[in-house]
Design a protein around this motif. Sequence first.
Motif, PDB file in Angstrom:
ATOM      1  N   ALA A   1       0.833  -1.212   0.000  1.00  0.00           N
ATOM      2  CA  ALA A   1       0.000   0.000   0.000  1.00  0.00           C
ATOM      3  C   ALA A   1       0.866   1.259   0.000  1.00  0.00           C
ATOM      4  CB  ALA A   1      -0.931  -0.005   1.211  1.00  0.00           C
ATOM      5  N   LYS A   2       2.011   1.197   0.694  1.00  0.00           N
ATOM      6  CA  LYS A   2       2.881   2.375   0.792  1.00  0.00           C
ATOM      7  C   LYS A   2       3.869   2.495  -0.366  1.00  0.00           C
ATOM      8  CE  LYS A   2       5.176   3.584   4.383  1.00  0.00           C
ATOM      9  NZ  LYS A   2       5.068   4.942   4.885  1.00  0.00           N
ATOM     10  N   GLY A   3       4.040   1.392  -1.123  1.00  0.00           N
ATOM     11  CA  GLY A   3       5.102   1.369  -2.124  1.00  0.00           C
ATOM     12  C   GLY A   3       6.458   1.432  -1.441  1.00  0.00           C
ATOM     13  N   ARG A   4       6.556   0.777  -0.281  1.00  0.00           N
ATOM     14  CA  ARG A   4       7.761   0.862   0.534  1.00  0.00           C
ATOM     15  C   ARG A   4       8.716  -0.268   0.187  1.00  0.00           C
ATOM     16  NH1 ARG A   4       7.968   2.801   6.375  1.00  0.00           N
ATOM     17  NH2 ARG A   4       9.425   1.538   7.540  1.00  0.00           N
ATOM     18  N   PRO A   5      10.012   0.029   0.045  1.00  0.00           N
ATOM     19  CA  PRO A   5      10.966  -1.035  -0.248  1.00  0.00           C
ATOM     20  C   PRO A   5      11.078  -1.993   0.940  1.00  0.00           C
ATOM     21  CG  PRO A   5      12.127   1.035   0.125  1.00  0.00           C
ATOM     22  CD  PRO A   5      10.657   1.348   0.142  1.00  0.00           C
TER      23      PRO A   5
ATOM     24  N   PRO B   1       3.923   1.559  10.028  1.00  0.00           N
ATOM     25  CA  PRO B   1       4.773   2.652   9.542  1.00  0.00           C
ATOM     26  C   PRO B   1       3.907   3.890   9.386  1.00  0.00           C
ATOM     27  CG  PRO B   1       4.093   1.319   7.690  1.00  0.00           C
ATOM     28  CD  PRO B   1       3.455   0.696   8.922  1.00  0.00           C
ATOM     29  N   SER B   2       4.511   5.030   9.157  1.00  0.00           N
ATOM     30  CA  SER B   2       3.724   6.222   8.894  1.00  0.00           C
ATOM     31  C   SER B   2       2.825   5.968   7.678  1.00  0.00           C
ATOM     32  CB  SER B   2       4.637   7.424   8.671  1.00  0.00           C
ATOM     33  OG  SER B   2       5.620   7.123   7.701  1.00  0.00           O
ATOM     34  N   ALA B   3       1.588   6.515   7.722  1.00  0.00           N
ATOM     35  CA  ALA B   3       0.561   6.168   6.737  1.00  0.00           C
ATOM     36  C   ALA B   3       0.626   7.080   5.511  1.00  0.00           C
ATOM     37  CB  ALA B   3      -0.821   6.218   7.389  1.00  0.00           C
ATOM     38  N   ASN B   4       1.798   7.114   4.869  1.00  0.00           N
ATOM     39  CA  ASN B   4       1.986   7.928   3.667  1.00  0.00           C
ATOM     40  C   ASN B   4       2.621   7.058   2.581  1.00  0.00           C
ATOM     41  OD1 ASN B   4       4.164   8.070   5.771  1.00  0.00           O
ATOM     42  ND2 ASN B   4       5.340   8.818   4.015  1.00  0.00           N
ATOM     43  N   PRO B   5       2.427   7.437   1.303  1.00  0.00           N
ATOM     44  CA  PRO B   5       3.195   6.752   0.267  1.00  0.00           C
ATOM     45  C   PRO B   5       4.687   6.933   0.569  1.00  0.00           C
ATOM     46  CG  PRO B   5       1.533   8.192  -0.713  1.00  0.00           C
ATOM     47  CD  PRO B   5       1.572   8.498   0.740  1.00  0.00           C
TER      48      PRO B   5
ATOM     49  N   ILE C   1       5.722  13.199   2.676  1.00  0.00           N
ATOM     50  CA  ILE C   1       5.614  13.760   4.025  1.00  0.00           C
ATOM     51  C   ILE C   1       4.660  12.913   4.882  1.00  0.00           C
ATOM     52  CG2 ILE C   1       4.992  15.859   5.270  1.00  0.00           C
ATOM     53  CD1 ILE C   1       5.196  17.224   2.366  1.00  0.00           C
ATOM     54  N   SER C   2       5.029  12.650   6.133  1.00  0.00           N
ATOM     55  CA  SER C   2       4.167  11.862   7.028  1.00  0.00           C
ATOM     56  C   SER C   2       2.858  12.597   7.299  1.00  0.00           C
ATOM     57  CB  SER C   2       4.883  11.601   8.355  1.00  0.00           C
ATOM     58  OG  SER C   2       5.989  10.764   8.163  1.00  0.00           O
ATOM     59  N   PRO C   3       1.761  11.829   7.464  1.00  0.00           N
ATOM     60  CA  PRO C   3       0.443  12.431   7.666  1.00  0.00           C
ATOM     61  C   PRO C   3       0.199  12.793   9.128  1.00  0.00           C
ATOM     62  CG  PRO C   3       0.230  10.059   7.499  1.00  0.00           C
ATOM     63  CD  PRO C   3       1.702  10.360   7.380  1.00  0.00           C
TER      64      PRO C   3
ATOM     65  N   LYS D   1      17.026  11.253   1.593  1.00  0.00           N
ATOM     66  CA  LYS D   1      15.845  11.900   0.996  1.00  0.00           C
ATOM     67  C   LYS D   1      14.591  11.203   1.521  1.00  0.00           C
ATOM     68  CE  LYS D   1      13.674  13.219  -3.329  1.00  0.00           C
ATOM     69  NZ  LYS D   1      13.390  14.574  -2.889  1.00  0.00           N
ATOM     70  N   HIS D   2      13.745  11.950   2.192  1.00  0.00           N
ATOM     71  CA  HIS D   2      12.594  11.368   2.861  1.00  0.00           C
ATOM     72  C   HIS D   2      11.713  12.543   3.232  1.00  0.00           C
ATOM     73  CE1 HIS D   2      11.998   7.394   5.173  1.00  0.00           C
ATOM     74  NE2 HIS D   2      10.834   7.856   4.821  1.00  0.00           N
ATOM     75  N   TYR D   3      10.479  12.294   3.571  1.00  0.00           N
ATOM     76  CA  TYR D   3       9.617  13.381   4.052  1.00  0.00           C
ATOM     77  C   TYR D   3       9.597  14.536   3.043  1.00  0.00           C
ATOM     78  CZ  TYR D   3      11.077  10.973   8.314  1.00  0.00           C
ATOM     79  OH  TYR D   3      11.391  10.038   9.239  1.00  0.00           O
TER      80      TYR D   3
HETATM   81 MG    MG Z   1       7.788   7.027   7.601  1.00  0.00          MG
END
Ligand code: MG
Length: 339
Positions: free
Chosen positions: A55-59, A141-145, A149-151, A235-237
């Motif tokens: 859902a997040k497209g997280r590696p 995890p934080s509920a963002n793609p 930026i974290s929600p 690179k994040h957020y």
């Molecule tokens: Mg996060």
Amino acid sequence: MPFLKTRIYRGTPRNLAMLASALQRGELVAVPTETVYGLAGNAFSTDACAAIFRAKGRPANDPLIVHIHDLAQLDQLAHRNPAVEKLARAFWPGPLTLVLPKKDTVPDLATSGLPSVAVRMPAHPLFRALLKKCGLPLVAPSANPFGYISPTCAAHVRDGLRGKIRHILNGGDCDIGLESTIVDLRGPRCPKILRPGKIGAAEIARVLRVPVTAAAKKRPAKTARAELAPGMLSKHYSPKTPVVLHARITPALIARIPKNEAVLPLFASEKLRDENIFPLSEKQDLGEAAHNLFAALRALDGPEKIWKRIHAELAPASPALKDRALAAALNDRLTRAAA
Ligand code: MG
Ligand code: TXA
């Protein structure tokens, strides 16, 4: 992936019971915490963990934090040491995540194959109620793609994950607005901060009576990289709009910034008033600035208005003692947003 109908729920007893059953069935629920919204699923279920990454497209090399209701649940997941008790008594429920040796009950997918697990007991009353009702530790995890930026409110979650998740529990605006402090506590006598947050090295050192290694400030040398929290990319957020950092935002600087670029000073002041200036705190309060940071970055990142750049102000290098941890956390997130 099928398109799911996304709904936001109020925290009524009936909705909490329904969402707890959804979690027990292996479904995902976005939840409010005192830091940022999380995307929660059964920590013991490989399928639920996989659905979160999807859902997040997280590696897969970016491990998840497990959220617990009480210390009995901690024992299902991780090996304790005496330092854990002390920190738990001082800071839990609250914005502190502890990295500990993991037990075999935790799926490898949740920890990206690491022998350790990150655990936190969150403080938000609705999330606590949900944890209690479903009776399971929840990875969240934080509920963002991934990478965005974290929600910090339910609408942010919906904007980022609409169609990818079914359930969002609305618990209002997140109190703190920055993610938890992560401490590697595998060596109880040499705790290391892996991600700065509201709870700082000094407070942890005071409780444990041992020195605490603060998070690496600069991009570490290759050899030191393994020490960082995995997945803590520089690179994040990041908003899509380029972010430029300034040590101080002054009237002289503003005079040089074109009006199609937004300015984000930490504090409001009479000298900094214009239609492209959006102070993070009206009350000259760093906590309020942190609380508002992610929402402000999102608001300036379109779609309503497209700014060419966002000029953000770093927290002072030597803040008042009480603000030291927050200043480090704010600057960490700002630096990543600008990377
Ligand atoms: Mg996060
Ligand atoms: O405040 C928070 O911590 C929020 C709320 C939802 O609780 N959660 C959060 O999760 O920020 P997330 O997934 O966005 O960040 C978790 C980070 C990972 O990126 C990784 O850096 C670190 O936690 N982490 C997780 N497990 C770890 C481990 N075993 N060892 C070291 N770092 C770990």
